[in-house]
Design an enzyme around this catalytic site. Structure first.
Site, PDB file in Angstrom:
ATOM      1  N   CYS A 142      -6.097  13.243  -4.580  1.00  0.00           N
ATOM      2  CA  CYS A 142      -7.381  12.485  -3.902  1.00  0.00           C
ATOM      3  C   CYS A 142      -8.204  11.776  -4.799  1.00  0.00           C
ATOM      4  O   CYS A 142      -8.901  10.804  -4.477  1.00  0.00           O
ATOM      5  CB  CYS A 142      -7.808  13.454  -2.770  1.00  0.00           C
ATOM      6  N   HIS A 161     -11.869  18.322  -2.325  1.00  0.00           N
ATOM      7  CA  HIS A 161     -11.159  17.191  -1.812  1.00  0.00           C
ATOM      8  C   HIS A 161     -12.164  15.969  -1.881  1.00  0.00           C
ATOM      9  O   HIS A 161     -13.754  16.003  -1.886  1.00  0.00           O
ATOM     10  CB  HIS A 161     -10.948  17.236  -0.223  1.00  0.00           C
ATOM     11  N   ASP A 212     -10.399   7.264   3.962  1.00  0.00           N
ATOM     12  CA  ASP A 212      -9.287   8.327   3.157  1.00  0.00           C
ATOM     13  C   ASP A 212      -8.021   7.748   2.893  1.00  0.00           C
ATOM     14  O   ASP A 212      -7.382   7.606   3.639  1.00  0.00           O
ATOM     15  CB  ASP A 212      -9.418   9.592   3.722  1.00  0.00           C
TER      16      ASP A 212
END
Length: 261
Positions: free
Chosen positions: A69, A109, A124
């Site tokens: 991420c 995250h 995202d």
């Protein structure tokens, strides 16, 4: 246009001369997800080299890799910022259904908060097989996307002030928590993500420092490659193939354009 701007567009197949707007962000996110795989090869090697703008460009643009991420949303943040969009990097904590709790790795995250005309959206491209492929508005509005339904609720937790919930197409029948995140304390510089990288690389509770994983999401489904299986979801149909280490490398190249050593 900067060299990085041009190279990122070439990497994902987005037109060189087209301005980035809210109107074409859906297409941009689909192309990004299809081109930049979610994968943990660097994490498995224990690589803790500094994460910064230059290293992200080297890894994803020049070495043609994907990442986790902080890599994927890190590079997308730099690109959106380079195209004059109002974006910030934010931290969150992923909910783990098997634990019935948030990940023991905490705020690891990384996602993007985008503001347009006074409205805020969660963006995202680094959430594995759970990508909305769309900007999701903050404030409980339910979004139907090619991959399912998503909403962001204003809800306080120890990890922030919002929670992403989702119902993945062909997988979920009820809403479930994806992650909680903190919109009030954005990341000021991508180099701050080095701590996130260190935790994901070293923490015993990290799911990414143990076995290889490669994931890609498209508008029709997703594909997940591990050291023992290759699983594809396409238009609601699932196929699963048992593999060995040689087949793993072949499939990584064929379906994700990754050269695995």
């Amino acid at each position: 246009m900067t060299d990085f701007n041009r190279l990122f567009r070439e990497r994902i197949g987005f037109p060189i001369d087209t301005p980035i707007t809210m109107g074409n962000l859906d297409n941009l996110l689909e192309l990004t997800a299809a081109s930049l795989p979610f994968e943990n090869q660097c994490t498995l090697t224990g690589n803790l080299s500094e994460l910064n703008e230059e290293s992200l460009i080297e890894k994803i643009i020049h070495r043609n890799e994907g990442g986790l991420c902080y890599d994927l949303n890190g590079i997308l943040y730099l690109f959106l910022k380079d195209n004059n969009l109002d974006v910030q990097l934010i931290r969150g904590a992923v909910y783990v259904p098997e634990l019935n709790d948030y990940s023991p790795t905490g705020h690891t995250h990384v996602a993007i908060l985008l503001t347009d005309r006074g409205e805020r959206y969660l963006v995202d491209t680094g959430f594995g097989g759970n990508l909305p492929l769309r900007p999701v508005p903050l404030g409980s509005t339910e979004m139907k996307t090619p991959t399912g339904e998503f909403r962001v609720k204003n809800e306080q937790s120890e990890f922030g002030d919002y929670i992403l919930e989702m119902k993945l197409k062909h997988k979920d029948t009820d809403w479930r928590i994806g992650y909680a995140f903190d919109s009030a304390h954005p990341v000021q510089d991508v180099r701050e993500l080095n701590e996130t990288k260190r935790i994901i690389t070293e923490h015993p509770g990290s799911p990414f420092n143990k076995k290889p994983l490669v994931t890609k999401v498209t508008s029709t489904g997703s594909m997940v490659l591990t050291e023992t299986n290759f699983t594809q979801w396409k238009n609601g149909r699932v196929t699963k193939q048992e593999i060995d280490s040689l087949k793993f490398k072949q499939l990584a190249k064929e379906h994700y354009n990754l050269d695995i050593k």
